[in-house]
Design an enzyme around this catalytic site. Structure first.
Site, PDB file in Angstrom:
ATOM      1  N   HIS A 108       0.821  -1.218   0.000  1.00  0.00           N
ATOM      2  CA  HIS A 108       0.000   0.000   0.000  1.00  0.00           C
ATOM      3  C   HIS A 108       0.847   1.256   0.000  1.00  0.00           C
ATOM      4  O   HIS A 108       0.355   2.334   0.341  1.00  0.00           O
ATOM      5  CB  HIS A 108      -0.935  -0.012   1.215  1.00  0.00           C
ATOM      6  CG  HIS A 108      -1.991  -1.077   1.116  1.00  0.00           C
ATOM      7  ND1 HIS A 108      -2.641  -1.576   2.220  1.00  0.00           N
ATOM      8  CD2 HIS A 108      -2.476  -1.762   0.061  1.00  0.00           C
ATOM      9  CE1 HIS A 108      -3.495  -2.500   1.838  1.00  0.00           C
ATOM     10  NE2 HIS A 108      -3.417  -2.642   0.525  1.00  0.00           N
ATOM     11  N   ASN A 193      -3.230 -12.567  16.234  1.00  0.00           N
ATOM     12  CA  ASN A 193      -4.156 -11.447  16.378  1.00  0.00           C
ATOM     13  C   ASN A 193      -4.711 -11.470  17.803  1.00  0.00           C
ATOM     14  O   ASN A 193      -4.603 -12.465  18.496  1.00  0.00           O
ATOM     15  CB  ASN A 193      -5.295 -11.596  15.347  1.00  0.00           C
ATOM     16  CG  ASN A 193      -6.007 -10.279  15.082  1.00  0.00           C
ATOM     17  OD1 ASN A 193      -6.443  -9.620  16.016  1.00  0.00           O
ATOM     18  ND2 ASN A 193      -6.113  -9.898  13.818  1.00  0.00           N
ATOM     19  N   LEU A 194      -5.327 -10.354  18.193  1.00  0.00           N
ATOM     20  CA  LEU A 194      -5.962 -10.331  19.523  1.00  0.00           C
ATOM     21  C   LEU A 194      -7.200 -11.209  19.539  1.00  0.00           C
ATOM     22  O   LEU A 194      -7.650 -11.667  20.588  1.00  0.00           O
ATOM     23  CB  LEU A 194      -6.351  -8.887  19.888  1.00  0.00           C
ATOM     24  CG  LEU A 194      -5.200  -7.872  19.942  1.00  0.00           C
ATOM     25  CD1 LEU A 194      -5.731  -6.493  20.291  1.00  0.00           C
ATOM     26  CD2 LEU A 194      -4.139  -8.323  20.945  1.00  0.00           C
ATOM     27  N   ALA A 209       1.093  -8.950  19.450  1.00  0.00           N
ATOM     28  CA  ALA A 209       2.177  -9.385  18.556  1.00  0.00           C
ATOM     29  C   ALA A 209       3.522  -9.415  19.258  1.00  0.00           C
ATOM     30  O   ALA A 209       4.316 -10.346  19.051  1.00  0.00           O
ATOM     31  CB  ALA A 209       2.235  -8.440  17.355  1.00  0.00           C
TER      32      ALA A 209
HETATM   33  C1  BV8 Z   1      -8.203  -2.495  -5.366  1.00  0.00           C
HETATM   34  C2  BV8 Z   1      -3.364   3.124   2.471  1.00  0.00           C
HETATM   35  C3  BV8 Z   1      -8.645  -2.802  -7.688  1.00  0.00           C
HETATM   36  C4  BV8 Z   1      -4.202   4.313   2.837  1.00  0.00           C
HETATM   37  C5  BV8 Z   1      -4.954   1.310   2.491  1.00  0.00           C
HETATM   38  C6  BV8 Z   1     -16.580  -4.084  -1.511  1.00  0.00           C
HETATM   39  C7  BV8 Z   1     -16.297  -5.354  -1.057  1.00  0.00           C
HETATM   40  C8  BV8 Z   1     -14.991  -5.855  -1.088  1.00  0.00           C
HETATM   41  C9  BV8 Z   1     -13.941  -5.077  -1.561  1.00  0.00           C
HETATM   42  C10 BV8 Z   1     -14.225  -3.806  -2.008  1.00  0.00           C
HETATM   43  C11 BV8 Z   1     -15.542  -3.310  -1.981  1.00  0.00           C
HETATM   44  N1  BV8 Z   1     -15.494  -2.041  -2.463  1.00  0.00           N
HETATM   45  C12 BV8 Z   1     -14.228  -1.733  -2.796  1.00  0.00           C
HETATM   46  C13 BV8 Z   1     -13.441  -2.806  -2.536  1.00  0.00           C
HETATM   47  C14 BV8 Z   1     -11.966  -2.900  -2.764  1.00  0.00           C
HETATM   48  C15 BV8 Z   1     -11.217  -2.113  -1.692  1.00  0.00           C
HETATM   49  C16 BV8 Z   1     -11.546  -2.631  -0.321  1.00  0.00           C
HETATM   50  O1  BV8 Z   1     -11.053  -3.664   0.093  1.00  0.00           O
HETATM   51  N2  BV8 Z   1     -12.421  -1.910   0.407  1.00  0.00           N
HETATM   52  C17 BV8 Z   1     -12.779  -2.339   1.746  1.00  0.00           C
HETATM   53  C18 BV8 Z   1     -12.841  -1.131   2.673  1.00  0.00           C
HETATM   54  C19 BV8 Z   1     -14.116  -3.060   1.668  1.00  0.00           C
HETATM   55  N3  BV8 Z   1      -9.801  -2.303  -1.947  1.00  0.00           N
HETATM   56  C20 BV8 Z   1      -9.154  -1.477  -2.787  1.00  0.00           C
HETATM   57  O2  BV8 Z   1      -9.661  -0.523  -3.294  1.00  0.00           O
HETATM   58  C21 BV8 Z   1      -7.718  -1.850  -3.100  1.00  0.00           C
HETATM   59  N4  BV8 Z   1      -7.509  -1.750  -4.512  1.00  0.00           N
HETATM   60  O3  BV8 Z   1      -9.007  -3.338  -5.044  1.00  0.00           O
HETATM   61  O4  BV8 Z   1      -7.902  -2.168  -6.655  1.00  0.00           O
HETATM   62  C22 BV8 Z   1      -8.037  -2.327  -8.959  1.00  0.00           C
HETATM   63  C23 BV8 Z   1      -7.500  -3.263  -9.852  1.00  0.00           C
HETATM   64  C24 BV8 Z   1      -6.936  -2.818 -11.024  1.00  0.00           C
HETATM   65  C25 BV8 Z   1      -6.895  -1.444 -11.328  1.00  0.00           C
HETATM   66  C26 BV8 Z   1      -7.407  -0.512 -10.417  1.00  0.00           C
HETATM   67  C27 BV8 Z   1      -7.989  -0.939  -9.233  1.00  0.00           C
HETATM   68  C28 BV8 Z   1      -6.756  -0.887  -2.438  1.00  0.00           C
HETATM   69  C29 BV8 Z   1      -6.814  -1.072  -0.939  1.00  0.00           C
HETATM   70  C30 BV8 Z   1      -5.714  -0.216  -0.294  1.00  0.00           C
HETATM   71  C31 BV8 Z   1      -6.354   0.875   0.523  1.00  0.00           C
HETATM   72  N5  BV8 Z   1      -5.310   1.584   1.264  1.00  0.00           N
HETATM   73  N6  BV8 Z   1      -3.957   1.957   3.089  1.00  0.00           N
HETATM   74  C32 BV8 Z   1      -3.958   4.667   4.253  1.00  0.00           C
HETATM   75  O5  BV8 Z   1      -3.474   3.820   5.021  1.00  0.00           O
HETATM   76  O6  BV8 Z   1      -4.281   5.834   4.587  1.00  0.00           O
HETATM   77  S1  BV8 Z   1      -5.729   0.073   3.342  1.00  0.00           S
HETATM   78  C33 BV8 Z   1      -5.570   0.449   4.993  1.00  0.00           C
HETATM   79  O7  BV8 Z   1      -6.553  -0.296   5.655  1.00  0.00           O
HETATM   80  C34 BV8 Z   1      -4.279  -0.008   5.578  1.00  0.00           C
HETATM   81  O8  BV8 Z   1      -3.173   0.100   4.753  1.00  0.00           O
HETATM   82  C35 BV8 Z   1      -4.549  -1.443   5.950  1.00  0.00           C
HETATM   83  O9  BV8 Z   1      -4.203  -2.277   4.892  1.00  0.00           O
HETATM   84  C36 BV8 Z   1      -6.026  -1.473   6.059  1.00  0.00           C
HETATM   85  C37 BV8 Z   1      -6.384  -1.688   7.483  1.00  0.00           C
HETATM   86  O10 BV8 Z   1      -6.359  -3.042   7.618  1.00  0.00           O
HETATM   87  P1  BV8 Z   1      -5.517  -3.706   8.783  1.00  0.00           P
HETATM   88  O11 BV8 Z   1      -4.081  -3.477   8.534  1.00  0.00           O
HETATM   89  O12 BV8 Z   1      -5.993  -5.097   8.870  1.00  0.00           O
HETATM   90  O13 BV8 Z   1      -5.879  -2.860  10.069  1.00  0.00           O
HETATM   91  P2  BV8 Z   1      -7.207  -2.929  10.957  1.00  0.00           P
HETATM   92  O14 BV8 Z   1      -7.197  -1.753  11.858  1.00  0.00           O
HETATM   93  O15 BV8 Z   1      -8.398  -3.175  10.069  1.00  0.00           O
HETATM   94  O16 BV8 Z   1      -7.010  -4.267  11.826  1.00  0.00           O
HETATM   95  C38 BV8 Z   1      -5.969  -4.311  12.794  1.00  0.00           C
HETATM   96  C39 BV8 Z   1      -5.955  -5.735  13.318  1.00  0.00           C
HETATM   97  O17 BV8 Z   1      -4.874  -5.860  14.246  1.00  0.00           O
HETATM   98  C40 BV8 Z   1      -7.228  -6.127  14.053  1.00  0.00           C
HETATM   99  O18 BV8 Z   1      -7.639  -7.402  13.613  1.00  0.00           O
HETATM  100  C41 BV8 Z   1      -6.789  -6.164  15.536  1.00  0.00           C
HETATM  101  O19 BV8 Z   1      -7.475  -7.173  16.246  1.00  0.00           O
HETATM  102  C42 BV8 Z   1      -5.331  -6.503  15.418  1.00  0.00           C
HETATM  103  N7  BV8 Z   1      -4.495  -5.985  16.510  1.00  0.00           N
HETATM  104  C43 BV8 Z   1      -4.609  -4.801  17.168  1.00  0.00           C
HETATM  105  N8  BV8 Z   1      -3.618  -4.695  18.078  1.00  0.00           N
HETATM  106  C44 BV8 Z   1      -2.858  -5.824  17.975  1.00  0.00           C
HETATM  107  C45 BV8 Z   1      -3.413  -6.651  16.978  1.00  0.00           C
HETATM  108  N9  BV8 Z   1      -2.889  -7.840  16.646  1.00  0.00           N
HETATM  109  C46 BV8 Z   1      -1.793  -8.248  17.323  1.00  0.00           C
HETATM  110  N10 BV8 Z   1      -1.187  -7.515  18.289  1.00  0.00           N
HETATM  111  C47 BV8 Z   1      -1.698  -6.317  18.636  1.00  0.00           C
HETATM  112  N11 BV8 Z   1      -1.098  -5.600  19.616  1.00  0.00           N
END
Ligand code: BV8
Length: 233
Positions: A108, A193-194, A209
């Site tokens: 990303h 994960n938690l 982690a």
């Molecule tokens: C694409 C940069 C196609 C920005 C990020 C409908 C349904 C399904 C999919 C889609 C949909 N509509 C659109 C989509 C696709 C879309 C998508 O997935 N949307 C989601 C919201 C539904 N995806 C995209 O658009 C991607 N591109 O599909 O392109 C394409 C193909 C060809 C040509 C053109 C286009 C692009 C996705 C990238 C978006 N950018 N980041 C920024 O960061 O500002 S994503 C962003 O969110 C982060 O980078 C990260 O990846 C994500 C967050 O996810 P996690 O990292 O998992 O974080 P989260 O907080 O959710 O979870 C944390 C976890 O850690 C938890 O489980 C927690 O329990 C755990 N945790 C917490 N503390 C601890 C721990 N674990 C262990 N120890 C701890 N201490």
């Protein structure tokens, strides 16, 4: 049976104990913003000031945080496994890189890089961008944009013997497909994960982690991966 590579995917959870917030708080807001307001190309076109300000604030946080024991454990695993190791991160912080990870794909993009909207040139960048800047943007993949290195990632997953996901909710596509792809290729899939997520994992190791990953890495190096390790642990 896969040829024997280890592929690790990390998400915001691996950086949580370094003091960086994860994305999906209880209100589903990112730092008080809705995704569509700050992490889409449309947002940047319509309101560049809000977007530049959002990423300036995230970038300004980086000097105050440091890699934690989980980041460092993955560097040890990389040193033990050599070319059989690949790290994929969804995170845009630079903690893996500062810990010493080199075999890494930041799918990303990253906060410490900016990209010219016309030429595509990418520069290393650590300060603020002017809030009204519209030619240079954060080199970060926004929603609706193609992720970085996906072909290479797919190739690595097809050869995985072990797939380890650390600190990711599995909310975002295409990263949330990687466990199933690796499993289809014959890999054992583990998440740290938690709490268990809905991903295709054979095992879930629950806990922070920094408490789970160092011990897991040592056990892997001394146990099932010992035959693959190219250097001592
Ligand atoms: C694409 C940069 C196609 C920005 C990020 C409908 C349904 C399904 C999919 C889609 C949909 N509509 C659109 C989509 C696709 C879309 C998508 O997935 N949307 C989601 C919201 C539904 N995806 C995209 O658009 C991607 N591109 O599909 O392109 C394409 C193909 C060809 C040509 C053109 C286009 C692009 C996705 C990238 C978006 N950018 N980041 C920024 O960061 O500002 S994503 C962003 O969110 C982060 O980078 C990260 O990846 C994500 C967050 O996810 P996690 O990292 O998992 O974080 P989260 O907080 O959710 O979870 C944390 C976890 O850690 C938890 O489980 C927690 O329990 C755990 N945790 C917490 N503390 C601890 C721990 N674990 C262990 N120890 C701890 N201490």
């Amino acid at each position: 049976m896969s040829v024997g590579t280890v592929v690790v995917l990390t998400g915001a959870g691996i950086s949580a104990e370094s003091g960086l917030s994860t994305f999906r708080g209880p209100d589903g807001l990112w730092e008080g913003h809705h995704v569509a307001d700050v992490a889409t190309p449309e947002a940047f076109t319509h309101d560049p000031v809000t977007v530049q300000r959002f990423y300036n604030r995230l970038r300004a946080r980086l000097p105050a945080v440091t890699p934690n024991a989980a980041h460092h454990a993955l560097v040890r695993l990389e040193h033990a496994m050599g070319t059989a190791f690949h790290l994929i991160t969804q995170n845009i912080d630079d903690l893996h890189q500062r810990a010493g990870s080199t075999r890494i794909t930041a799918m990303h993009g990253g906060l410490t890089m900016i990209r010219h909207v016309d030429t595509g040139d990418v520069l290393s960048w650590h300060g603020d961008l002017p809030e009204n800047e519209q030619h240079w943007r954060p080199h970060v993949v926004w929603f609706g944009e193609r992720t970085i290195g996906l072909d290479h990632i797919t190739e690595m997953l097809s050869q995985a013997m072990l797939f380890l996901a650390i600190g990711t909710s599995g909310t975002v596509y295409p990263a949330n497909q990687f466990a199933a792809i690796a499993k289809r290729a014959g890999a054992t899939t583990i998440e740290v994960n938690l709490e268990a997520t809905a991903g295709a994992f054979d095992f879930t190791l629950t806990g922070p982690a920094t408490q789970v990953v160092p011990g897991l890495v040592e056990r892997l190096i001394e146990g099932p991966l010992a035959a693959l390790a190219v250097h001592g642990g």
